[in-house]
Design a protein around this motif. Structure first.
Motif, PDB file in Angstrom:
ATOM      1  N   SER A 164      10.836 -11.150   2.734  1.00  0.00           N
ATOM      2  CA  SER A 164      10.001 -11.233   3.936  1.00  0.00           C
ATOM      3  C   SER A 164       9.442 -12.623   4.182  1.00  0.00           C
ATOM      4  N   GLY A 165       9.451 -13.472   3.187  1.00  0.00           N
ATOM      5  CA  GLY A 165       8.919 -14.815   3.399  1.00  0.00           C
ATOM      6  C   GLY A 165       9.964 -15.837   3.825  1.00  0.00           C
ATOM      7  N   MET A 166      11.226 -15.437   3.888  1.00  0.00           N
ATOM      8  CA  MET A 166      12.297 -16.412   4.152  1.00  0.00           C
ATOM      9  C   MET A 166      12.508 -16.637   5.645  1.00  0.00           C
ATOM     10  N   GLU A 167      12.866 -17.860   5.985  1.00  0.00           N
ATOM     11  CA  GLU A 167      13.161 -18.139   7.391  1.00  0.00           C
ATOM     12  C   GLU A 167      14.511 -17.505   7.760  1.00  0.00           C
ATOM     13  N   PHE A 168      15.469 -17.589   6.840  1.00  0.00           N
ATOM     14  CA  PHE A 168      16.757 -16.917   7.025  1.00  0.00           C
ATOM     15  C   PHE A 168      16.950 -15.939   5.870  1.00  0.00           C
ATOM     16  N   PRO A 169      16.343 -14.788   5.980  1.00  0.00           N
ATOM     17  CA  PRO A 169      16.363 -13.870   4.838  1.00  0.00           C
ATOM     18  C   PRO A 169      17.800 -13.526   4.432  1.00  0.00           C
ATOM     19  N   ALA A 170      18.157 -13.910   3.211  1.00  0.00           N
ATOM     20  CA  ALA A 170      19.515 -13.681   2.720  1.00  0.00           C
ATOM     21  C   ALA A 170      19.436 -13.392   1.229  1.00  0.00           C
ATOM     22  N   LEU A 171      20.388 -12.625   0.763  1.00  0.00           N
ATOM     23  CA  LEU A 171      20.407 -12.317  -0.667  1.00  0.00           C
ATOM     24  C   LEU A 171      20.876 -13.515  -1.461  1.00  0.00           C
ATOM     25  N   SER A 172      21.783 -14.299  -0.899  1.00  0.00           N
ATOM     26  CA  SER A 172      22.250 -15.483  -1.619  1.00  0.00           C
ATOM     27  C   SER A 172      21.760 -16.738  -0.896  1.00  0.00           C
ATOM     28  N   ASP A 173      21.287 -17.709  -1.639  1.00  0.00           N
ATOM     29  CA  ASP A 173      20.819 -18.967  -1.054  1.00  0.00           C
ATOM     30  C   ASP A 173      21.950 -19.631  -0.280  1.00  0.00           C
ATOM     31  N   GLU A 174      23.147 -19.483  -0.815  1.00  0.00           N
ATOM     32  CA  GLU A 174      24.308 -20.109  -0.183  1.00  0.00           C
ATOM     33  C   GLU A 174      24.503 -19.580   1.237  1.00  0.00           C
ATOM     34  N   ALA A 175      24.372 -18.258   1.373  1.00  0.00           N
ATOM     35  CA  ALA A 175      24.531 -17.675   2.702  1.00  0.00           C
ATOM     36  C   ALA A 175      23.442 -18.190   3.629  1.00  0.00           C
ATOM     37  N   GLU A 206      29.202 -14.432   5.912  1.00  0.00           N
ATOM     38  CA  GLU A 206      28.612 -13.198   5.394  1.00  0.00           C
ATOM     39  C   GLU A 206      27.757 -13.438   4.162  1.00  0.00           C
ATOM     40  N   ASP A 207      26.639 -12.748   4.133  1.00  0.00           N
ATOM     41  CA  ASP A 207      25.836 -12.673   2.916  1.00  0.00           C
ATOM     42  C   ASP A 207      26.415 -11.532   2.075  1.00  0.00           C
ATOM     43  N   SER A 208      26.007 -11.437   0.825  1.00  0.00           N
ATOM     44  CA  SER A 208      26.380 -10.240   0.062  1.00  0.00           C
ATOM     45  C   SER A 208      25.608  -9.046   0.602  1.00  0.00           C
ATOM     46  N   ARG A 209      25.881  -7.879   0.087  1.00  0.00           N
ATOM     47  CA  ARG A 209      25.220  -6.659   0.548  1.00  0.00           C
ATOM     48  C   ARG A 209      24.175  -6.202  -0.463  1.00  0.00           C
ATOM     49  N   PHE A 210      23.225  -5.422   0.014  1.00  0.00           N
ATOM     50  CA  PHE A 210      22.329  -4.748  -0.924  1.00  0.00           C
ATOM     51  C   PHE A 210      23.154  -3.912  -1.897  1.00  0.00           C
ATOM     52  N   ASP A 211      22.684  -3.822  -3.125  1.00  0.00           N
ATOM     53  CA  ASP A 211      23.204  -2.782  -4.021  1.00  0.00           C
ATOM     54  C   ASP A 211      22.537  -1.485  -3.562  1.00  0.00           C
ATOM     55  N   PRO A 212      23.257  -0.629  -2.853  1.00  0.00           N
ATOM     56  CA  PRO A 212      22.576   0.490  -2.192  1.00  0.00           C
ATOM     57  C   PRO A 212      21.962   1.493  -3.157  1.00  0.00           C
ATOM     58  N   ALA A 213      22.470   1.565  -4.345  1.00  0.00           N
ATOM     59  CA  ALA A 213      21.918   2.517  -5.317  1.00  0.00           C
ATOM     60  C   ALA A 213      20.817   1.877  -6.158  1.00  0.00           C
TER      61      ALA A 213
END
Lengths: 360, 360, 360, 360
Positions: free
Chosen positions: C179-190, C161-168
């Protein structure tokens, strides 16, 4: 929007001078083998390059992009294109500034803020009836499988009139006989008079309007919904998609407005085969929006081609002043013969949607 | 289906003898204060009980069930009903067996397998124009806020003709003047002749048809989509929802089919106020499906009331033989005056959907 | 049908191995200059031929057939095609007889009576997301003009699992960075863990599912209709058009079902700029089907690619017996990265229809 | 808009405190005898006044206004109303100024410019599921004639979980057994635990969410269209019309996203009766948007009732400052049991539209 139909739906696209025109047809039952010859014959009827019509030769050979596999329809939308070739360059900037009388130039300029494609009439071109005829030919094939036949004749050009269909007696053979004629008419005399009148009008640098009478036989009784989705509602909506159509009347139509009820009402009677029919058919096969089993009969009014060689009054939109306009090029002096197959086509589209598509 | 419109939508329900008729209107902008007097006046124009019309007195007072709070619309669908009262008992089983000529009885029997509500014409009753008029009156109010005015006159009954609108010059005041007349006509003479003819026809136990000419002024240029969603397409579809309408023509209509282009084309010119207009208006305010800013002008053909006192030929569906039919009760000898407000109403519904509803 | 939208409408056509796939877009405001680079970048994100995806190289360069003139949209429908090239021959008759588990083969065979195009999945191919992305890129451009930004990240693959958006708190810059990422993720680790897991799964001849979290910021409050046309209704309907999606949740979604109201309710508060906002955003920006002005946040569940190298149980439809099936060829071990831009695309289509098209 | 369906269509109207709520149903085949007892039983399941639910007693007896004659449907739209009685006066102006957290108050105020009907939640009230249940009960009757049965159970409330349907084995008898339960659950233990939890939550002045699992058995294979009109698309769109639903998942749903293909794929096999089935049913009866003939199985997430007795943070819209809000009155501590029949109802509406209405 640019779509018509619910279960059998056509979406049309293209402009006169875009890369292609075409359409997307949804709802053709999977497994249908398209009758390509019948489609080609149908489309040839509206093609230009015939006697007395505009000399631009259209390559109206449609290319099927999707929806067919192994020679039959596969349940996916059938997309098709017709390339726009043989496009001649004009000085269209003049038209953009000086709208042609009775053309859509001015209305489109306002609607689209001047961004409309002015070349060859853009999306308003009569050429857009080609995709309608392609889809209509497929619809006609589906209807033929259900013994429904559609046909039309030129009922008048200018003040020259053909006779009318016998609305209570017209049959499939009558309709099929019309489809091979260059000037489909019930009387040979009218056909000749039409040709003569159009030639005169052409030589005068003018144009002329006319009417088309269309019939559909074999339509079962009980089709159509009351209120907003009756046969008249749906056909009328579809017919006005054909450029130049300015009126539609069903059965006795405007003549009915002059009659008394005792002269207009169609008596019911038992037919020889034990079925119920009406003795006359002033109702045009539709009562309460619903088919009665009698032939559908209606007429459309087609205005004179707006493009004429004679000089006309217009305005310069940029200079905000009155100017004179001469439209160059050659144009159909009478669009009626080419509009006729489009009338049949939209009729087929509407009827196929209602009766030719299984529930699932 | 029984709905019309996209952003401003009416769904109609009811039969002549059901507990109620009514409708659901979606899309009225929230916060609108309905002009109840204007609505009542509009509906009174189609109500029976007037001179020369059927004596059934309808209690056409609509009850609003939803969509209004604190005296203004609240953004929820506005549902309304009109009770069916004063229903007289007839021997409707006779009609179920012996379909009335030119009525929908037979078509409906086939469509609904005999389960259709035959009482008073069921869902095919002209009474269903009452909900259309209610919604149309609201649409007209929304349009009035945008300086759009709709009006109509009886252009003919039988062979008696009123004069025509000046299509290039008709104005809002002309249209408003018509709305208070019992027989809306441009010439007093025609109005009197209409009344006289209808009385004659009534006394003969017969009925008679006619035409209505309708205009809308103040419609901005650039409204309507090409192809299947032009103004003509949408208006035609809507107009055929009114029972008895059998033809629609825009601008010069069927007369255009007789003309040459040089006689039919409307020249553009600069108006005194610096705007672009056409000198004449044979195009009826619509070119390419799009408004030009000139008055919308069209006519509809209305057939004679099918119910006549004279005996007619029909069939017994149960006995499968020809029989004679006498229709009892009193009926409108001419439905034209009562169809007229319905023509205005559907015109208002179509135009309001296109120009009176904000994007969100 | 194959269309979505009212004012901004996309109709999609094509099969994996038909001559072309494509679509027709109606409603782009006339005069729009399409940002071709942005469109190309958007489409490149779903294109195959990237690391860890199927090696079929698609030539996803769309050709515009209509709707554009002089470098800008002209108000006519924009039709476009993407040719199907690099098609490899397979023995598709085997698949027609032995349906692949978790593919649409069997359902389609029943629906279309065996006439469905089986080649490459026919109309069910993930390739059909290419026209969706093309249209979605145009929708995104129209939305960008209104300060609406859409973005998504891979929120999980398998159990990683990646982390989640901060919805607020999620903002446009956050979304654009993805949009430029091959594996768009909030954390590089994910992102690294996703890549590692997919490689493992691929090497095992297996596949794996995942989830995508999408957000839209800048959507004004007050958009969407109650009942059947709320934002959730419309987005959900659109999202399930993307093959392999099996679940949709808005805001706290299924987690909300576990909470008490006191833990779930989002308190309103005055923002520093004087506007009203919610302190938290468990409602995902939508209440009562209507936007609140807070970021739209939702997640979709994407099933594992049905095509796996491991042998599976199936049946022979012709022989009516159980058989073993080995699917040949190479396939995406995880469709999640390529489904992600399609999620953004349909979101853009839905929102553009609601907020980016003027009333006329 | 407020309609759903094409051939079988429901239009809903009303607000919590308007004169009435109701709907218009189009497309019921003419001649249908409505099972009034079954309808009454269905509606009773969502009625308040049961244990643990809000004490407002609704008089949910629908009155049919049209569409029925001689005890059976007549082909006209069936309009019905449910009166709003037993309406208690509140100080709704407070709510208009201070929006309740997690309610639609604020979003509606923005959308409707403050003209929304705030009383009892207006058109956003859960009471609007009553017309949905009425129409759904009729749809269920039409489906029953085709051997299609729909049923649902509470799969969780808060963190208390019931067991799940056996998706490959659930049968009509299983589903029918659930319909008489106050807390429909597969295990008695879960039912008791649900009741206990709801009582606790109520006593704490709080609320709690939950999930509903729904199944439909007997649905033939081959129903649904690919792309935008698949079963998942249509059901999802419909389900989000039920207030408080925030997520939908089909088959394995979000769990599928965690699985590998080899664990997720459902093998095909020959059933004992010679038909094709899948051994497991993680696909929930739908592949490629089309039914496979296996049971349809899906779950929805329902958020906690927003109205709680505990004081909450909100804002005063007029004073533009943060305030504390205490919501008065008694409210359902858990809406899940009453949402459950609405889930079944919209499922019936969607399926009836697809499979229960003849082509004409």
């Amino acid at each position: 929007m640019f779509s018509i139909g619910n279960k059998f739906r056509l979406t049309v696209f293209g402009q006169s001078h875009s890369a292609a025109i075409g359409g997307v047809i949804e709802g053709i039952p999977a497994g249908t083998v398209l009758d390509e010859d019948a489609i080609a014959r149908f489309m040839a009827r509206r093609a230009p390059g015939q006697a007395l019509t505009t000399p631009r030769r259209e390559n109206d050979r449609p290319q099927i992009l999707s929806g067919v596999a192994d020679g039959r329809t596969c349940g996916a939308p059938l997309a098709f294109t017709i390339e726009n070739t043989n496009i001649r360059s004009h000085d269209y900037e003049r038209i953009r500034d000086v709208p042609r009388p009775m053309h859509s130039d001015y209305a489109a300029a306002i609607k689209f803020g001047g961004a409309n494609d002015i070349r060859g009439g853009g999306q308003f071109s009569g050429r857009l009836t080609a995709p309608i005829c392609f889809a209509g030919a497929i619809a006609a094939q589906l209807l033929a499988d259900r013994q429904v036949t559609i046909g039309a004749h030129i009922s008048s050009i200018g003040s020259v009139e053909d006779s009318r269909f016998d609305p209570a007696g017209v049959c499939a053979a009558d309709l099929r006989a019309l489809s091979g004629m260059e000037f489909p008419a019930l009387s040979d005399e009218a056909g000749r008079a039409f040709r003569k009148l159009i030639a005169e009008v052409r030589d005068a640098g003018d144009s002329v309007g006319g009417t088309v009478e269309c019939a559909a036989v074999g339509v079962p009784a009980g089709i159509g919904d009351p209120m907003f989705s009756g046969i008249e509602n749906l056909l009328a909506r579809a017919l006005f998609a054909i450029p130049a159509i300015k009126g539609v009347e069903f059965g006795a139509g405007f003549e009915a407005a002059r009659l008394r009820g005792s002269d207009h009402n169609d008596p019911f009677e038992m037919a020889a085969d034990g079925s119920v029919r009406t003795r006359t058919n002033r109702h045009g096969g539709i009562l309460g929006g619903i088919t009665t089993g009698m032939p559908l009969v209606f007429r459309v009014a087609i205005k004179p081609t707006p493009s004429i060689a004679l000089e006309q009054d217009s305005v310069s939109l940029s200079e905000r002043r009155n100017v004179r306009l001469a439209i160059e090029g050659r144009h159909d002096p009478c669009i009626v013969p080419r509009a006729l197959p489009a009338v049949e086509a939209v009729t087929a589209l509407v009827l196929a949607d209602l009766i030719a598509i299984p529930a699932r």
